[in-house]
Design an enzyme around this catalytic site. Sequence first.
Site, PDB file in Angstrom:
ATOM      1  N   CYS A 106     -26.793   4.599   9.975  1.00 37.05           N
ATOM      2  CA  CYS A 106     -27.769   3.248   9.547  1.00 37.05           C
ATOM      3  C   CYS A 106     -28.376   2.812   8.480  1.00 37.05           C
ATOM      4  O   CYS A 106     -28.246   4.020   7.925  1.00 37.05           O
ATOM      5  CB  CYS A 106     -28.754   3.578  10.178  1.00 37.05           C
ATOM      6  SG  CYS A 106     -29.215   3.746  12.132  1.00 37.05           S
TER       7      CYS A 106
ATOM      8  N   ARG B 262     -12.130  -9.806  15.143  1.00 32.95           N
ATOM      9  CA  ARG B 262     -11.002  -9.631  15.122  1.00 32.95           C
ATOM     10  C   ARG B 262     -10.814 -10.340  17.205  1.00 32.95           C
ATOM     11  O   ARG B 262     -10.011 -10.508  17.300  1.00 32.95           O
ATOM     12  CB  ARG B 262     -10.009  -8.470  15.124  1.00 32.95           C
ATOM     13  CG  ARG B 262     -10.412  -8.639  13.733  1.00 32.95           C
ATOM     14  CD  ARG B 262      -8.790  -7.455  13.716  1.00 32.95           C
ATOM     15  NE  ARG B 262      -8.640  -7.140  11.841  1.00 32.95           N
ATOM     16  CZ  ARG B 262      -8.198  -6.345  10.783  1.00 32.95           C
ATOM     17  NH1 ARG B 262      -8.385  -5.174  11.779  1.00 32.95           N
ATOM     18  NH2 ARG B 262      -7.868  -6.521   9.917  1.00 32.95           N
TER      19      ARG B 262
HETATM   20  P1  XMP Z   1     -28.196   8.548  15.724  1.00 33.02           P
HETATM   21  O1  XMP Z   1     -29.772   9.579  14.180  1.00 33.02           O
HETATM   22  O2  XMP Z   1     -28.161   9.286  16.307  1.00 33.02           O
HETATM   23  O3  XMP Z   1     -29.121   7.165  16.043  1.00 33.02           O
HETATM   24  O4  XMP Z   1     -26.983   8.350  15.362  1.00 33.02           O
HETATM   25  C1  XMP Z   1     -28.636   6.033  16.906  1.00 33.02           C
HETATM   26  C2  XMP Z   1     -29.079   4.822  16.519  1.00 33.02           C
HETATM   27  O5  XMP Z   1     -28.825   4.262  15.574  1.00 33.02           O
HETATM   28  C3  XMP Z   1     -28.536   3.231  14.958  1.00 33.02           C
HETATM   29  N1  XMP Z   1     -27.273   2.227  14.740  1.00 33.02           N
HETATM   30  C4  XMP Z   1     -27.186   1.914  13.806  1.00 33.02           C
HETATM   31  N2  XMP Z   1     -28.346   1.501  13.018  1.00 33.02           N
HETATM   32  N3  XMP Z   1     -27.044   0.141  11.166  1.00 33.02           N
HETATM   33  C5  XMP Z   1     -28.341   0.470  12.023  1.00 33.02           C
HETATM   34  O6  XMP Z   1     -29.199   0.495  11.039  1.00 33.02           O
HETATM   35  C6  XMP Z   1     -25.864   0.228  12.217  1.00 33.02           C
HETATM   36  O7  XMP Z   1     -25.133   0.048  11.921  1.00 33.02           O
HETATM   37  C7  XMP Z   1     -26.032   1.267  13.542  1.00 33.02           C
HETATM   38  N4  XMP Z   1     -25.113   2.269  14.453  1.00 33.02           N
HETATM   39  C8  XMP Z   1     -26.232   2.214  15.196  1.00 33.02           C
HETATM   40  C9  XMP Z   1     -28.722   2.719  16.672  1.00 33.02           C
HETATM   41  O8  XMP Z   1     -30.359   2.302  17.277  1.00 33.02           O
HETATM   42  C10 XMP Z   1     -28.537   3.764  17.612  1.00 33.02           C
HETATM   43  O9  XMP Z   1     -28.380   4.214  19.024  1.00 33.02           O
END
Ligand code: XMP
Length: 489
Positions: A325, A419
């Site tokens: 994130c 895409r």
């Molecule tokens: P962990 O720490 O277990 O967290 O890998 C998984 C959660 O991360 C969130 N998530 C994102 N948050 N940008 C964000 O700010 C992203 O690109 C992103 N992708 C995932 C999501 O809530 C997930 O369950």
Amino acid sequence: MLTNEEKSAIHEFFASKGLPTGRALTFSDVSLPENYSDIRSRSEVFNFETRLSQNLNLSIPIVSANMESVTGLELAVALEREGGLAFPPQSLPIEERVELITRISRADSALIDEPLTTKPNTALEDAKKQMSQFGVRSLIVIDKNKKPVGILSKRDWLYEEKDGKSVGDLMSKKLIVAALGIDFKKAGELLRKNKIEKLPLVDKSGKLAGLITANGLFYKSRYPRATRDDKGRFLRAGSIGVGQTFTAKHLREVEAQIKNGVSILLIDTARAYSVNTEEAIKKIKKEFPKLPLVVGNVSTAEGAKFLFEIGADIVKVGQGPGFVCRTREVGVGVPQLTAVAECAVIAGRYKKTVIADGGIKNPGDLAKALIVGARAVMLGNLLVRARESASPMFVDEDNRPVKNYTGSASFAAQLARYRRGDLKSIRRPEGVTQVVPVTGTIHEIVDDLLRGLASTMAYLGVKNLGELRDKGRFIEQTAAGHFEGVKKA
Ligand code: XMP
């Protein structure tokens, strides 16, 4: 806006747990002081049951992140065998989401409503293709009136050198069938008595109308914690995004998932405390009033209250704590321990629950999230490292197995959706892609987490998650204190 009662409930809860108010903490800001324990061995702790909502209990408090690199068929099946719940990525095109859900429902199922079939004159080659496409090991052979006439199993063709033969040449014709509606106990007796694995079910006119499988029926003895519905199938969650406006197309996507047996729906967006989510929840509630809803993400008590008020059953908490994130780059979010604690207090007042989403790195973080009131944690980082996660495995320059873990809001994920035509434009990324090592199977990863959690519980003198929530409390620690515990020079 929170009421004064809600504010004081939060204050009271925080004080009882040793947490400050007016300052937000995350997992590594706190440690867990021990309690007197009458548990002689960690092996006495094995009950991790959790109530996610009124009709949904899980044997373990773990759900998979609805991310494309994390949750696919293999991971979903492996995690639900262990007792967790899989959430399909809402970013997948609806056809792929529905296919994933259908395949989860077929995998290891005790009762299959629409068994896969083939005809006697089908070429073996085509039947094999069908089996591999759906990940099954046998097909029921039916005649032109849909009456079952045989079964084609792997052992029937395993030693066939050439594919030229037809299904009718190879299928086993010894077929024991039962009437549709037979109860599981009787079906089990038939399977045992005849030493068979598949029991085709027929309707009054003798047409194939279902299938009971031994693998699915005697599942509990192999996977005692598995997450199954009353038909002996893996439980299926659906997922949907909200978009700028929640349209009829979105509603049709929800409908398609319900038709394929989804019994709980995740409405997922980075900004759930919003007009978009409000519109989505209201429209879904109007059309499907009984469908339980998990909604997220938020990171404040106000956000959680808003979602519960308009119909969420479970709120997903976490803005920015996750491994890939980068939402905090835009300055928004609340450190995760405080965020989950606040939202859980609100959930309790509505007799609803929260899932802590993101930032769990070890069993200690898991325990801390449960102590502040989460009924489950959503894992991406820890699960993507499993062999079964959806991300393809490759080797790094040192020949070690690794995978790409792609944030849903990363440039790479957005570009893929752009895409495919699912995204109109690419926003400033709020996530990244990281290469992570493959650390084992889902069974090994979950087992490691649960054994760690059992250890935490033994130190705290508690034997189930209810007691853990009641008796766990925190002591704040400095960065040096945290460092003392993790890095030994
Ligand atoms: P962990 O720490 O277990 O967290 O890998 C998984 C959660 O991360 C969130 N998530 C994102 N948050 N940008 C964000 O700010 C992203 O690109 C992103 N992708 C995932 C999501 O809530 C997930 O369950």
